[in-house]
Structure formats: C-alpha cells, structure tokens
Design a protein around this motif. Structure first.
Motif, PDB file in Angstrom:
ATOM      1  N   SER A  82       0.819  -1.214   0.000  1.00 51.89           N
ATOM      2  CA  SER A  82       0.000   0.000   0.000  1.00 51.89           C
ATOM      3  C   SER A  82       0.855   1.269   0.000  1.00 51.89           C
ATOM      4  N   ALA A  83       2.119   1.154   0.397  1.00 57.05           N
ATOM      5  CA  ALA A  83       3.016   2.317   0.433  1.00 57.05           C
ATOM      6  C   ALA A  83       3.879   2.427  -0.819  1.00 57.05           C
ATOM      7  N   GLN A  84       3.799   1.442  -1.686  1.00 56.36           N
ATOM      8  CA  GLN A  84       4.648   1.440  -2.878  1.00 56.36           C
ATOM      9  C   GLN A  84       4.160   2.451  -3.901  1.00 56.36           C
ATOM     10  N   ARG A  85       5.104   3.223  -4.408  1.00 64.10           N
ATOM     11  CA  ARG A  85       4.828   4.179  -5.480  1.00 64.10           C
ATOM     12  C   ARG A  85       5.657   3.731  -6.680  1.00 64.10           C
ATOM     13  N   ARG A  86       5.138   2.720  -7.349  1.00 66.04           N
ATOM     14  CA  ARG A  86       5.861   2.074  -8.438  1.00 66.04           C
ATOM     15  C   ARG A  86       6.267   3.057  -9.529  1.00 66.04           C
TER      16      ARG A  86
END
Length: 108
Positions: A82-86
């Motif tokens: 949920s914290a990943q900013r791909r």
C-alpha cells in the motif's frame, strides 16, 4: 510479490552503498547521503526520500546524483504494497540510467 519488492529494495540499497564506498574522503553531501541510507535501513522511507531529494538540489557529482536517485527509488518502493509508489521508483530508475549509462543493477 513482497519478496520481489524486498529484493528490489535490497538491491537498490547495495547499489547505493557500493556507489558511495568508492571515495575515501567524505563531504557534507556524502554525509547527507549516509544519513539517507541509514534512514532507509531503519525503514524511514519518508525521511530517506526527503534527504535524497534535498541532495539533488545541490551542486553534486555524478556519483552522488546516482546514489541520491537510487535512494529515492528505493524509498518509493518499500515492502508494504500500500506504500509502494511504483511509478515514482520506475521513473527515478529510468532517470538514473539516462544520466549514468554505465549503471548496473545486479539480479540479486
């Protein structure tokens, strides 16, 4: 998927460490990058991103720019899905590769 994210983060952290170990003397900028790496290792991704981005606004060498970019990319892709900013991580890695064509990212 979480293990792939962890491998990516570990690989990026190793690259940042390897890029930084080439110089014997430290500068204030290298100290800031070390603080950012320490924050990354302490799972403080927001702090890592903030420190690395502040370094990017300074007059820095190519190696320091690459280290800062790799820290930004690593901080943008933590283990927590949920914290990943791909998109941020990918765009930053592309920019790092464009500015350093000799950049090598190991498979592990």
């Amino acid at each position: 998927m979480a293990s792939a994210g962890r491998r990516l983060a570990t690989t990026l952290a190793m690259l940042v460490f390897a890029a930084g170990s080439a110089s014997a003397q430290t500068s204030p900028i290298d100290d800031l990058l070390k603080l950012a790496l320490d924050a990354f290792n302490d799972l403080k991704y927001t702090r890592t991103d903030s420190l690395a981005r502040s370094v990017m606004n300074m007059n820095i060498s190519g190696a320091q720019r690459t280290r800062a970019q790799l820290l930004i990319a690593a901080a943008a892709y933590p283990d927590d899905p949920s914290a990943q900013r791909r998109s941020v991580a990918l765009a930053t890695l592309k920019q790092a590769e464009r500015t350093n064509m000799a950049l090598r990212i190991p498979g592990e």
